[in-house]
Write a protein that holds these residues in place. Structure first.
Motif, PDB file in Angstrom:
ATOM      1  N   GLU A 162       0.826  -1.146   0.029  1.00 26.46           N
ATOM      2  CA  GLU A 162      -0.020   0.023  -0.169  1.00 26.46           C
ATOM      3  C   GLU A 162       0.758   1.287   0.045  1.00 26.46           C
ATOM      4  O   GLU A 162       1.904   1.256   0.568  1.00 26.46           O
ATOM      5  N   CYS A 163       0.211   2.305  -0.558  1.00 28.28           N
ATOM      6  CA  CYS A 163       0.957   3.567  -0.376  1.00 28.28           C
ATOM      7  C   CYS A 163       0.447   4.455   0.569  1.00 28.28           C
ATOM      8  O   CYS A 163      -0.423   3.902   1.432  1.00 28.28           O
ATOM      9  N   LEU A 164       0.854   5.561   0.816  1.00 33.15           N
ATOM     10  CA  LEU A 164       0.245   6.309   1.900  1.00 33.15           C
ATOM     11  C   LEU A 164      -1.282   6.788   1.896  1.00 33.15           C
ATOM     12  O   LEU A 164      -1.996   6.804   2.773  1.00 33.15           O
ATOM     13  N   GLU A 165      -2.112   6.431   0.767  1.00 31.23           N
ATOM     14  CA  GLU A 165      -3.269   6.639   0.660  1.00 31.23           C
ATOM     15  C   GLU A 165      -4.250   5.263   1.122  1.00 31.23           C
ATOM     16  O   GLU A 165      -5.315   5.129   1.396  1.00 31.23           O
ATOM     17  N   GLN A 166      -3.490   4.263   1.457  1.00 32.23           N
ATOM     18  CA  GLN A 166      -4.010   2.943   2.052  1.00 32.23           C
ATOM     19  C   GLN A 166      -5.430   2.527   1.249  1.00 32.23           C
ATOM     20  O   GLN A 166      -6.194   2.282   1.914  1.00 32.23           O
ATOM     21  N   LEU A 208      -3.285  -2.230  -2.634  1.00 27.52           N
ATOM     22  CA  LEU A 208      -1.603  -2.457  -2.827  1.00 27.52           C
ATOM     23  C   LEU A 208      -1.123  -2.177  -4.257  1.00 27.52           C
ATOM     24  O   LEU A 208      -1.738  -3.063  -5.279  1.00 27.52           O
ATOM     25  N   HIS A 209      -0.293  -1.224  -4.303  1.00 30.72           N
ATOM     26  CA  HIS A 209       0.202  -1.229  -5.947  1.00 30.72           C
ATOM     27  C   HIS A 209       1.096  -2.446  -5.896  1.00 30.72           C
ATOM     28  O   HIS A 209       2.090  -2.573  -5.095  1.00 30.72           O
ATOM     29  N   ILE A 210       0.836  -3.112  -7.222  1.00 29.33           N
ATOM     30  CA  ILE A 210       1.514  -4.461  -7.518  1.00 29.33           C
ATOM     31  C   ILE A 210       2.715  -3.850  -8.577  1.00 29.33           C
ATOM     32  O   ILE A 210       2.531  -3.003  -9.640  1.00 29.33           O
ATOM     33  N   GLU A 214      -7.559   5.736 -10.874  1.00 26.27           N
ATOM     34  CA  GLU A 214      -6.169   6.094 -10.582  1.00 26.27           C
ATOM     35  C   GLU A 214      -5.654   6.316  -9.130  1.00 26.27           C
ATOM     36  O   GLU A 214      -6.685   6.846  -8.409  1.00 26.27           O
ATOM     37  N   CYS A 215      -4.690   6.224  -8.443  1.00 30.91           N
ATOM     38  CA  CYS A 215      -4.300   6.466  -7.307  1.00 30.91           C
ATOM     39  C   CYS A 215      -3.794   7.845  -7.195  1.00 30.91           C
ATOM     40  O   CYS A 215      -2.851   8.375  -7.972  1.00 30.91           O
ATOM     41  N   PRO A 216      -4.420   8.657  -6.151  1.00 31.71           N
ATOM     42  CA  PRO A 216      -3.555  10.193  -6.089  1.00 31.71           C
ATOM     43  C   PRO A 216      -2.433  10.222  -5.923  1.00 31.71           C
ATOM     44  O   PRO A 216      -1.607  11.223  -6.009  1.00 31.71           O
ATOM     45  N   CYS A 217      -1.674   9.183  -5.294  1.00 35.18           N
ATOM     46  CA  CYS A 217      -0.133   9.305  -5.181  1.00 35.18           C
ATOM     47  C   CYS A 217       0.691   9.360  -6.330  1.00 35.18           C
ATOM     48  O   CYS A 217       1.885   9.676  -6.545  1.00 35.18           O
ATOM     49  N   GLY A 218       0.174   9.069  -7.489  1.00 37.99           N
ATOM     50  CA  GLY A 218       0.683   9.560  -8.760  1.00 37.99           C
ATOM     51  C   GLY A 218       1.571   8.064  -9.308  1.00 37.99           C
ATOM     52  O   GLY A 218       2.093   8.104 -10.423  1.00 37.99           O
TER      53      GLY A 218
HETATM   54 ZN    ZN Z   1      -0.815   5.096  -4.570  1.00 40.73          ZN
END
Ligand code: ZN
Ligand code: COA
Ligand code: AMP
Length: 436
Positions: A251-255, A258-260, A313-317
């Motif tokens: 997982e990134c900070l967004e929780q 899980l980014h694979i 899309e995940c906001p983490c980029g």
């Molecule tokens: Zn992310």
């Protein structure tokens, strides 16, 4: 000097078409590499395909699946694609009854693995200056060395505490100013329980801020409870020995899933029965193809883990796909105390004792913060020779512990007292609840 960044936009933030081009290039290289292994050469011959037939990522479905059984049958080196002199490490699954599996690594494989783990830890905000304590078993458990090398690569002060001795773990946490811990979710509960006994308040008396939790399924609620108890943020970490170990998806900070790492793996989700791809967003079995491994690439490996791909899309980029938390398994593997166990391992040991009958029942519970396994097994004949029964119980326990690595409670019961019911016998009862 600024810390080295382990966010690599040139891989993690690629647009879909560029990412797929990279995957295709790496897949081609992997297929060439696979032809060095007797196993894959034969597989391709038998299915009358050649690496040249795989012209696009969509063609991957032409490749037969690889299974754990394949790894067992070609134990130990049958899937190796480099000369053994280039292999510098192996990890092996536990167990001697069903043949174990091994995974082999070249120096480059280990570097790639460490980079993947460093990338994960960086993604959740860990930086040089952080103190990372790893409560995984070392040795053959990939969570030990896997996190060790990844955390060192990132530049963290790494404490290889290993599993067990919870009081000592807590002393390390307070003495060394541990800021981040890797633990299986159920062990996080045990850490808190012993902290309470020791009069330690994690918020007041420790510098803990991050927990990396993985190696066993857990719910969103369990994660939130861990966060509340310990005053931390807890991030889901997914991996498996066949794919190196930790560092597969995180997982990134967004929780929010899980980014694979798609520059390491090609991801498919298939129906575990028909083995056909499931529609986007539906739960199925995760199938992974490694595309940057040297010693032992795996094509379309059936992980047996059930999950789905999350949309959007995940906001983490980061653009790599996100997996939902694992929903279970499509086989009968149990995970207890972070150790993988197949019922057949237990059965094989039990059936070696002439004093025992055919029926047994494995029950998993967690009344306190510790998971427990009870193995009830029927005696072939009635006996009231208690010293003999005690010695027998002890010997069964010892042999089971050797095989499955955790200590079960063994109970010998009279013949006929384990209900067999109709049809296929129920061998495992998992009564564990989210308690913490
Ligand atoms: Zn992310
Ligand atoms: N991680 C860390 N510590 C653990 C643990 C885990 N997954 N599971 C159990 N423990 C602790 C227990 O809390 C206990 O310590 P404590 O009494 O001081 O609290 C100690 O280990 C022994 O546990 P117990 O349940 O009594 O023993 P067991 O014989 O059944 O299990 C272990 C033996 C702990 C060695 C075995 O379960 C193990 O190695 N687990 C770690 C597996 C792992 O690292 N998996 C991650 C792979 S990525
Ligand atoms: P091992 O090969 O011992 O590392 O075990 C890998 C298996 O552990 C996976 O195939 C999953 O079944 C399980 N596992 C690992 N990480 C997680 C996680 N974050 N959530 C659920 N299950 C997990």
């Amino acid at each position: 000097m600024a810390a080295t960044s382990f966010f690599h936009p040139q891989y993690e933030a690629l647009g879909r078409s560029e990412l797929e081009a990279l995957q295709m290039e790496r897949l081609r290289e992997t297929l060439r590499q696979c032809m060095n292994s007797p196993f894959y050469r034969k597989r391709f011959e038998d299915s009358r395909i050649s690496p040249q037939d795989i012209r696009s990522l969509d063609d991957i479905v032409k490749i037969p699946f690889t299974t754990k059984q394949d790894l067992r049958e070609h134990y130990p080196f049958g899937l190796c694609t480099v000369p053994l002199s280039e292999v510098v490490r192996l990890h092996s699954s536990s167990g001697t009854t069903g043949t174990p599996t091994v995974i082999l690594h070249t120096k480059r494989d280990l570097e790639q693995w460490a980079d993947a783990v460093a990338r994960c830890l960086y993604m959740v905000g860990l930086r040089p200056g952080d103190v990372f304590q790893n409560t995984s078993g070392y040795g053959m458990f990939t969570g030990g060395l896997g996190f060790q090398y990844g955390a060192e690569r990132l530049g963290l002060l790494t404490v290889p505490a290993a599993a067990g001795n919870t009081k000592r773990q807590i002393k390390f946490i307070t003495d060394f100013g541990t800021t981040a811990i890797h633990a299986i979710p159920s062990y996080a509960g045990r850490l808190y329980e012993v902290m309470e006994e020791m009069g330690i308040d994690p918020r007041r008396d420790t510098k803990l801020k991050t927990l990396v939790i993985g190696a066993e399924p857990h719910s969103e609620e369990q994660r939130r409870r861990i966060e509340e108890m310990l005053g931390v943020k807890a991030y889901n970490s997914f991996g498996m020995s066949e794919m190196c170990g930790p560092g597969v998806a995180f997982e990134c900070l967004e929780q929010n899933g899980l980014h694979i790492w798609e520059d390491y793996y090609i991801v498919e989700i298939v129906d575990p029965v028909t083995l056909e791809p499931v529609p986007d967003g539906e739960v199925g079995e995760l199938v992974l193809t490694t595309i940057n491994r040297e010693a032992m690439p795996l094509l379309r490996y059936r992980t047996r883990d059930l999950t789905r791909i999350l949309s959007g899309e995940c906001p983490c980029g980061r653009h790599h796909k996100r997996l939902d938390r694992m929903k279970g398994r499509s086989d009968d593997m149990m995970i207890l105390k972070g150790v993988n166990i197949f019922p057949i391992q237990i059965e094989t040991i039990l059936m070696q004792f002439p004093e025992l009958g055919n029926e047994y029942l494995i029950t998993l519970t967690n009344k306190d913060a510790n998971d427990r396994m009870t193995v009830e097994v029927e005696l072939r004949e009635f006996s009231d020779d208690y010293p003999k029964l005690q010695a027998l119980t002890k010997e069964i326990t010892r042999q089971l512990k050797d095989e499955i690595l955790v200590t079960p409670e063994v109970r010998l019961v009279p013949k006929g007292s384990i209900p067999t019911g109709e049809g296929k016998a129920v061998r495992v009862k998992d009564l564990r609840k989210t308690l913490i």
